[in-house]
Write an enzyme that holds these catalytic residues in place. Structure first.
Site, PDB file in Angstrom:
ATOM      1  N   GLU A 198       0.754  -1.183  -0.032  1.00 48.04           N
ATOM      2  CA  GLU A 198       0.008   0.085   0.008  1.00 48.04           C
ATOM      3  C   GLU A 198       0.830   1.184  -0.120  1.00 48.04           C
ATOM      4  O   GLU A 198       0.654   2.144   0.779  1.00 48.04           O
ATOM      5  CB  GLU A 198      -1.010   0.123   1.080  1.00 48.04           C
ATOM      6  CG  GLU A 198      -2.077  -1.059   0.965  1.00 48.04           C
ATOM      7  CD  GLU A 198      -3.291  -1.059   1.988  1.00 48.04           C
ATOM      8  OE1 GLU A 198      -3.050  -0.220   3.130  1.00 48.04           O
ATOM      9  OE2 GLU A 198      -4.174  -1.625   1.592  1.00 48.04           O
ATOM     10  N   GLU A 386      -5.489  -8.368  -0.978  1.00 46.47           N
ATOM     11  CA  GLU A 386      -6.020  -8.270   0.378  1.00 46.47           C
ATOM     12  C   GLU A 386      -7.600  -7.571  -0.124  1.00 46.47           C
ATOM     13  O   GLU A 386      -8.032  -7.029  -0.940  1.00 46.47           O
ATOM     14  CB  GLU A 386      -5.672  -7.002   1.148  1.00 46.47           C
ATOM     15  CG  GLU A 386      -4.278  -7.233   1.730  1.00 46.47           C
ATOM     16  CD  GLU A 386      -3.766  -6.075   2.622  1.00 46.47           C
ATOM     17  OE1 GLU A 386      -4.685  -5.340   2.983  1.00 46.47           O
ATOM     18  OE2 GLU A 386      -2.644  -5.768   2.648  1.00 46.47           O
TER      19      GLU A 386
HETATM   20  C1  BGP Z   1      -4.236  -2.479   4.767  1.00 44.95           C
HETATM   21  C2  BGP Z   1      -3.167  -3.267   5.253  1.00 44.95           C
HETATM   22  C3  BGP Z   1      -3.239  -4.555   6.074  1.00 44.95           C
HETATM   23  C4  BGP Z   1      -4.438  -4.634   6.795  1.00 44.95           C
HETATM   24  C5  BGP Z   1      -5.766  -4.100   6.085  1.00 44.95           C
HETATM   25  C6  BGP Z   1      -7.008  -4.018   7.003  1.00 44.95           C
HETATM   26  O1  BGP Z   1      -4.269  -1.317   4.862  1.00 44.95           O
HETATM   27  O2  BGP Z   1      -2.365  -3.491   4.075  1.00 44.95           O
HETATM   28  O3  BGP Z   1      -2.149  -4.513   6.994  1.00 44.95           O
HETATM   29  O4  BGP Z   1      -4.370  -4.685   8.202  1.00 44.95           O
HETATM   30  O5  BGP Z   1      -5.378  -2.834   5.609  1.00 44.95           O
HETATM   31  O6  BGP Z   1      -6.852  -2.835   7.747  1.00 44.95           O
HETATM   32  P1  BGP Z   1      -7.262  -2.892   9.392  1.00 44.95           P
HETATM   33  O7  BGP Z   1      -6.176  -3.914   9.898  1.00 44.95           O
HETATM   34  O8  BGP Z   1      -7.049  -1.662   9.880  1.00 44.95           O
HETATM   35  O9  BGP Z   1      -8.633  -3.467   9.601  1.00 44.95           O
END
Ligand code: BGP
Length: 488
Positions: A198, A386
């Site tokens: 990201e 993701e």
């Molecule tokens: C993205 C990241 C992850 C992950 C995901 C979910 O921004 O790459 O590391 O955690 O989001 O976000 P969160 O954990 O805040 O729910």
């Protein structure tokens, strides 16, 4: 008939700092997440320090450490990333569970400071190198292809605190040395890599925190150094093993204008440029988009960019485009009364969509829209690396966990990917986020769970770390076995 190819890379994803734990074991150095507390949907995570007089203090992300202060782990706080869900000691068990679900691919990241504790060392810590080697061997035993993120929000704390982090050009070389170590040590075990997770977050969430020209100057400079680091790593990775496939990784939030006011249409377009295309264009096309000058001028940004950097960017374009996808946002220049709350959500509420408990809009059409638009822009293979729903889970008395809401979320997103495939997008893989429950990146919570596999661990650090299968575990297993055909 679904359109997934027979070698479609189904799987799941985690990141070292959110899954591994073992934060100070076997020579690992700290990263920023190790001095970061837990938060909630409405209260930010805090970064802790000791000032020059020995007083304890906290910052929120983006705030500067006071003169003479040092980041510190303080006894009065709980740091969820220290132990995370202890993947460090459970990786064999976890990989076996992924194998049981039929994963073709597991996306994980290598903790930079486990190999290079301060980031400055010339040689890596051998225990760290062997830890990941063993993990990759374990994946191979289970017929799982690793997809390795080299940097997932975890620059060694020493580089951040003493060397200026990504605002220092020298960090490029430290990163490239780290990446080269990974490509060399794991040659033959790993073929698919992502340079920066990201990468666009630096610019995308900036306006939520502050809007000063200095903040933009720093964000664009930080990004430029990361682009050069990524481009150099891509070249090194290809030189070490020409079969390596190396991708960028973009935080893919679809965005729509909230009204048909031309001002909103233009603001939305400019939002895509700043937040999504800016990074993807440099990493996929090897040059800054025409709109980059406008973005810099808006904030009086003057970048340290050399001719040699521009050459590197051209030579180091990525082989594939990968992105995370959770939601869409509405963009408007009008005053809105109904704003979406929650971490990382922006803008006005979209009346056509449902929102999660953390304020994220479920929008599978946004995923199809994003896939089709991006493929047409770059014509490179794409992976969704993701995707998922952070939600509360309840463990029943008999230990079962019923999560139909999670299954519903995945079903509609897999259907959206299928439509994009039908429409010609070269989508080659899908790794759901937090295939096993992990510490939330945004809030540091454990109760915001994404997994097919439940981990007995709570927000205060209490729990046995035992793993158990949720209903979605059996559902995803069936989805993979039927290659996306059976989504019932
Ligand atoms: C993205 C990241 C992850 C992950 C995901 C979910 O921004 O790459 O590391 O955690 O989001 O976000 P969160 O954990 O805040 O729910």
């Amino acid at each position: 008939m679904a359109h997934f190819s027979k070698d479609f890379l189904w799987g799941g994803a985690v990141a070292a700092n959110q899954w591994e734990g073992g934060w100070n074991l076997d020579g690992r150095g700290p990263a920023m997440t190790d001095v970061t507390t837990g938060g909630t949907v409405n209260t930010p995570r805090l970064i802790t320090y000791i000032d020059k007089d020995g007083n304890h203090g906290t910052l929120t992300r983006g705030q500067k450490l006071p003169e003479g202060a040092k980041y510190a782990v303080l006894p009065e706080y709980h740091y969820p990333n220290h132990d995370a869900v202890d993947g460090y000691h459970h990786y064999k068990e976890d990989i076996a569970l992924f194998g049981e679900m039929g994963f073709k691919q597991f996306r994980m990241s290598i903790s930079w400071s486990r190999l290079f504790p301060t980031g400055l060392e010339e040689e890596p810590v051998q225990a760290g190198v062997e830890f990941y080697r063993d993990m990759f061997k374990e994946m191979r035993k289970n017929n799982i292809e690793p997809l390795v993120t080299i940097w997932h929000f975890d620059t060694p704390l020493y580089l951040e605190e003493h060397c200026g982090g990504w605002l220092n050009r020298e960090t490029i070389d430290h990163f490239v040395r780290f990446a080269k170590t990974c490509f060399t040590e794991y040659k033959g075990l790993v073929h698919n890599w992502l340079t920066f997770n990201e990468i666009n977050n630096t610019i995308m969430f900036l306006s939520l925190r502050e809007n000063s020209d200095e903040a933009y100057q720093n964000a664009y400079q930080h990004l430029h150094y990361q682009f050069v680091a990524s481009a150099k790593a891509v070249q090194v990775g290809h030189a070490i093993d020409p079969t390596n496939q190396i991708g960028c990784m973009i935080c893919g939030i679809a965005r729509y204008p909230a009204t048909c006011d031309p001002k909103d249409i233009l603001a939305n377009r400019h939002g895509w440029e700043q937040n999504i295309f800016y990074c993807g264009d440099v990493q996929c096309k090897g040059e800054y988009g025409t709109y980059a000058k406008r973005l810099w001028n808006e904030h009086g940004v003057k970048l340290d960019i050399t001719e040699e950097d521009l050459e590197e960017l051209k030579k180091g374009t990525v082989d594939m485009y990968t992105f995370s996808y959770y939601m869409s946002n509405l963009i408007t220049t009008h005053k809105v009364s109904d704003m979406v709350g929650g971490n990382f959500s922006l803008g006005a509420r979209n009346e056509y969509l449902q929102y999660s408990d953390w304020g994220w809009a479920t929008d599978p059409i946004g995923l199809q829209y994003y896939l089709e638009m991006i493929y047409d822009r770059y014509h490179k293979p794409i992976m969704v690396v993701e995707n998922g729903l952070g939600a509360y889970d309840t463990v029943e008395e008999d230990g079962s966990i019923h999560d139909p809401f999670r299954i519903d979320y995945y079903r509609v997103h897999i259907e959206a990917m299928d439509k994009a495939l039908e429409n010609g997008v070269d989508l080659i893989g899908y790794t759901t986020w937090g295939c096993i429950d992990v510490v939330s990146a945004g809030t540091g919570e454990m109760r915001k769970r994404y997994g097919f596999i439940y981990v007995d661990m709570d927000d205060e650090g209490k729990g046995s770390m035992a793993r158990s299968r949720k209903d979605s575990f059996f559902w995803y297993k069936k989805v993979i076995a039927s290659n996306g055909e059976d989504l019932a």
